[in-house]
Design a protein around this motif. Sequence first.
Motif, PDB file in Angstrom:
ATOM      1  N   GLU A 187       3.997   8.957   7.453  1.00 25.57           N
ATOM      2  CA  GLU A 187       5.293   8.654   8.060  1.00 25.57           C
ATOM      3  C   GLU A 187       5.269   7.207   8.527  1.00 25.57           C
ATOM      4  O   GLU A 187       4.254   6.740   9.047  1.00 25.57           O
ATOM      5  N   THR A 188       6.385   6.502   8.338  1.00 31.59           N
ATOM      6  CA  THR A 188       6.443   5.081   8.669  1.00 31.59           C
ATOM      7  C   THR A 188       7.431   4.825   9.814  1.00 31.59           C
ATOM      8  O   THR A 188       8.271   5.662  10.126  1.00 31.59           O
ATOM      9  N   PHE A 245       3.908   7.837   0.720  1.00 29.58           N
ATOM     10  CA  PHE A 245       2.509   8.239   0.609  1.00 29.58           C
ATOM     11  C   PHE A 245       1.636   7.034   0.302  1.00 29.58           C
ATOM     12  O   PHE A 245       2.124   5.971  -0.121  1.00 29.58           O
ATOM     13  N   VAL A 246       0.335   7.191   0.515  1.00 28.61           N
ATOM     14  CA  VAL A 246      -0.669   6.190   0.175  1.00 28.61           C
ATOM     15  C   VAL A 246      -1.823   6.900  -0.531  1.00 28.61           C
ATOM     16  O   VAL A 246      -1.898   8.130  -0.547  1.00 28.61           O
ATOM     17  N   PHE A 247      -2.702   6.093  -1.131  1.00 27.90           N
ATOM     18  CA  PHE A 247      -3.942   6.633  -1.705  1.00 27.90           C
ATOM     19  C   PHE A 247      -5.110   6.234  -0.813  1.00 27.90           C
ATOM     20  O   PHE A 247      -5.314   5.046  -0.545  1.00 27.90           O
ATOM     21  N   ILE A 248      -5.875   7.246  -0.379  1.00 23.88           N
ATOM     22  CA  ILE A 248      -7.067   7.041   0.436  1.00 23.88           C
ATOM     23  C   ILE A 248      -8.294   7.155  -0.460  1.00 23.88           C
ATOM     24  O   ILE A 248      -8.355   8.006  -1.344  1.00 23.88           O
ATOM     25  N   VAL A 249      -9.295   6.271  -0.237  1.00 23.21           N
ATOM     26  CA  VAL A 249     -10.549   6.364  -0.989  1.00 23.21           C
ATOM     27  C   VAL A 249     -11.481   7.331  -0.268  1.00 23.21           C
ATOM     28  O   VAL A 249     -11.895   7.080   0.876  1.00 23.21           O
ATOM     29  N   GLU A 250     -11.783   8.460  -0.917  1.00 25.77           N
ATOM     30  CA  GLU A 250     -12.689   9.473  -0.356  1.00 25.77           C
ATOM     31  C   GLU A 250     -13.724   9.860  -1.411  1.00 25.77           C
ATOM     32  O   GLU A 250     -13.368  10.387  -2.477  1.00 25.77           O
ATOM     33  N   LYS A 251     -15.012   9.564  -1.124  1.00 25.11           N
ATOM     34  CA  LYS A 251     -16.116   9.932  -2.015  1.00 25.11           C
ATOM     35  C   LYS A 251     -15.877   9.444  -3.440  1.00 25.11           C
ATOM     36  O   LYS A 251     -16.061  10.175  -4.417  1.00 25.11           O
ATOM     37  N   GLY A 252     -15.404   8.188  -3.545  1.00 26.12           N
ATOM     38  CA  GLY A 252     -15.239   7.588  -4.854  1.00 26.12           C
ATOM     39  C   GLY A 252     -13.991   8.008  -5.588  1.00 26.12           C
ATOM     40  O   GLY A 252     -13.822   7.684  -6.771  1.00 26.12           O
ATOM     41  N   LYS A 253     -13.101   8.732  -4.944  1.00 22.22           N
ATOM     42  CA  LYS A 253     -11.873   9.182  -5.576  1.00 22.22           C
ATOM     43  C   LYS A 253     -10.646   8.743  -4.769  1.00 22.22           C
ATOM     44  O   LYS A 253     -10.733   8.548  -3.548  1.00 22.22           O
ATOM     45  N   ALA A 254      -9.506   8.603  -5.492  1.00 21.60           N
ATOM     46  CA  ALA A 254      -8.239   8.278  -4.842  1.00 21.60           C
ATOM     47  C   ALA A 254      -7.545   9.568  -4.447  1.00 21.60           C
ATOM     48  O   ALA A 254      -7.239  10.395  -5.312  1.00 21.60           O
ATOM     49  N   VAL A 255      -7.311   9.752  -3.159  1.00 20.75           N
ATOM     50  CA  VAL A 255      -6.684  10.972  -2.658  1.00 20.75           C
ATOM     51  C   VAL A 255      -5.290  10.632  -2.131  1.00 20.75           C
ATOM     52  O   VAL A 255      -5.134   9.772  -1.258  1.00 20.75           O
ATOM     53  N   ALA A 289       0.817  -1.217   0.000  1.00 20.18           N
ATOM     54  CA  ALA A 289       0.000   0.000   0.000  1.00 20.18           C
ATOM     55  C   ALA A 289       0.850   1.266   0.000  1.00 20.18           C
ATOM     56  O   ALA A 289       0.379   2.338  -0.411  1.00 20.18           O
ATOM     57  N   VAL A 290       2.094   1.154   0.452  1.00 16.09           N
ATOM     58  CA  VAL A 290       2.941   2.336   0.636  1.00 16.09           C
ATOM     59  C   VAL A 290       3.769   2.592  -0.615  1.00 16.09           C
ATOM     60  O   VAL A 290       4.437   1.696  -1.131  1.00 16.09           O
ATOM     61  N   GLN A 291       3.736   3.820  -1.112  1.00 16.46           N
ATOM     62  CA  GLN A 291       4.470   4.240  -2.302  1.00 16.46           C
ATOM     63  C   GLN A 291       5.582   5.214  -1.907  1.00 16.46           C
ATOM     64  O   GLN A 291       5.518   5.844  -0.845  1.00 16.46           O
ATOM     65  N   GLU A 296     -10.185   4.879   7.669  1.00 12.00           N
ATOM     66  CA  GLU A 296     -10.016   5.202   6.256  1.00 12.00           C
ATOM     67  C   GLU A 296      -9.632   3.976   5.451  1.00 12.00           C
ATOM     68  O   GLU A 296      -8.862   3.126   5.910  1.00 12.00           O
ATOM     69  N   GLN A 297     -10.172   3.930   4.222  1.00 10.11           N
ATOM     70  CA  GLN A 297      -9.836   2.856   3.297  1.00 10.11           C
ATOM     71  C   GLN A 297      -8.585   3.241   2.512  1.00 10.11           C
ATOM     72  O   GLN A 297      -8.535   4.309   1.890  1.00 10.11           O
ATOM     73  N   VAL A 298      -7.605   2.352   2.522  1.00  3.30           N
ATOM     74  CA  VAL A 298      -6.332   2.603   1.845  1.00  3.30           C
ATOM     75  C   VAL A 298      -6.223   1.647   0.660  1.00  3.30           C
ATOM     76  O   VAL A 298      -6.474   0.448   0.783  1.00  3.30           O
ATOM     77  N   ILE A 299      -5.829   2.184  -0.484  1.00  2.00           N
ATOM     78  CA  ILE A 299      -5.718   1.370  -1.701  1.00  2.00           C
ATOM     79  C   ILE A 299      -4.463   0.497  -1.629  1.00  2.00           C
ATOM     80  O   ILE A 299      -3.365   0.976  -1.348  1.00  2.00           O
ATOM     81  N   ILE A 300      -4.655  -0.797  -1.903  1.00  4.60           N
ATOM     82  CA  ILE A 300      -3.557  -1.769  -1.895  1.00  4.60           C
ATOM     83  C   ILE A 300      -3.139  -2.029  -3.339  1.00  4.60           C
ATOM     84  O   ILE A 300      -3.986  -2.188  -4.225  1.00  4.60           O
ATOM     85  N   ASN A 301      -1.827  -2.077  -3.576  1.00  2.00           N
ATOM     86  CA  ASN A 301      -1.304  -2.294  -4.932  1.00  2.00           C
ATOM     87  C   ASN A 301      -1.915  -1.329  -5.942  1.00  2.00           C
ATOM     88  O   ASN A 301      -2.550  -1.751  -6.931  1.00  2.00           O
ATOM     89  N   PRO A 302      -1.788  -0.031  -5.731  1.00  2.00           N
ATOM     90  CA  PRO A 302      -2.384   0.933  -6.676  1.00  2.00           C
ATOM     91  C   PRO A 302      -1.792   0.767  -8.071  1.00  2.00           C
ATOM     92  O   PRO A 302      -0.584   0.592  -8.224  1.00  2.00           O
TER      93      PRO A 302
END
Length: 373
Positions: free
Chosen positions: A335-336, A320-330, A311-313, A354-360
């Motif tokens: 920090e890790t 950074f990661v991508f969060i799913v907010e209102k149907g969009k990737a934000v 999930a981490v890029q 929050e939903q985090v995108i895996i393998n974007p």
Amino acid sequence: MKKKIWIAIAVVLVIVIVVGVNIYRTYADSTATVEAEKAIKEEINSTVMTPGTLAMADESTLYQDPAKGEVKEVLVKEGDQVEKGDSVLTYENQDLEMEKEQNDINIESLYLRINSLDKQEKRLNDKKSELADDVGEEEAAETMEAELDQVKMDKRMANLDLRQALLQQDRLKQKISDLEVTSDISGVVLEANDASAPQSTQMEKPLLRIGSMENLIVEGTLSEYDTLNIESGQKVTITTDVLPDEKWEAEVMDVGYLPEASGAESNASAVQYPVTVKLKKPEELKLKPGFQMILEIETESHEALTLPFEAVQQDGEESFVFIVEKGKAVKREIETGSSTTKRIEITKGISTKEQVIINPPDKLKDNMEVTVK
């Protein structure tokens, strides 16, 4: 006429297909189907990983000792089980046997001389008593004094020589006893080499190697930094590439106070300190000494918010990661912290809700519309 109609229809179909493909591509480029999951709290362990070699804590290596003489017989063979105190090899030393015989003769000779001096002293005392009856005790004592003193001196010197010879006898007995070599541990004979090989070879290879499989350890090395975080008693997980599905529990037994000796050409900055790890259940380990192992030493344990590594890029030094907010990737900077083999700690940037995108996918961009599977 009909031919022209069919051509017109074909042209229209081509135009429709091209327009449709472009519309589809435009839509596909602006949307993406993704997998997402929420971060979870779990116990995470900070670990240090280092390679090591399986060894025996109790091991005895016996080389030929020229000072003892020539090897007479190796009494055990490879694979034999021996107990502590069992005879394992013998030497023969003709010079030592001759020295012992000479010592025995010397001791016997000294006993005879002391016995002779005792008799001589007794005769002189008897003579002194007879003389005292004739000339008186004082004059008899003066007359016999020199001879008696000489006999007593000779007797004292003979006794000193005897004591020295007896001490030598004890030393010789010990040397002769040492010609029979015993095992100082209980274990199995790992190596037994031919005693009749050339002496140069014998000095390089041991006559016998005995080890105990009941007390196995793993020996590895640590960097300067890692030695500051590792101490005796810390939990260790041991694995090996030979049996990838197996793992064993152990604990740190010792961390070397001094670094390992390094050659003159070695990199001075790569200082390594020895670490010894003791297996908790060595009987469960069906491997042989010398196998290469991997040590995962636990230095700290704490509860943390974690995500899968996928999930981490990275963008330079930024995570950074991508969060799913209102149907969009934000896109969200994070920090890790610590990590395991599959998950990484998130210390700042997201919450458990929050939903985090895996393998974007590679095409995913900030604020792109997404569909979650």
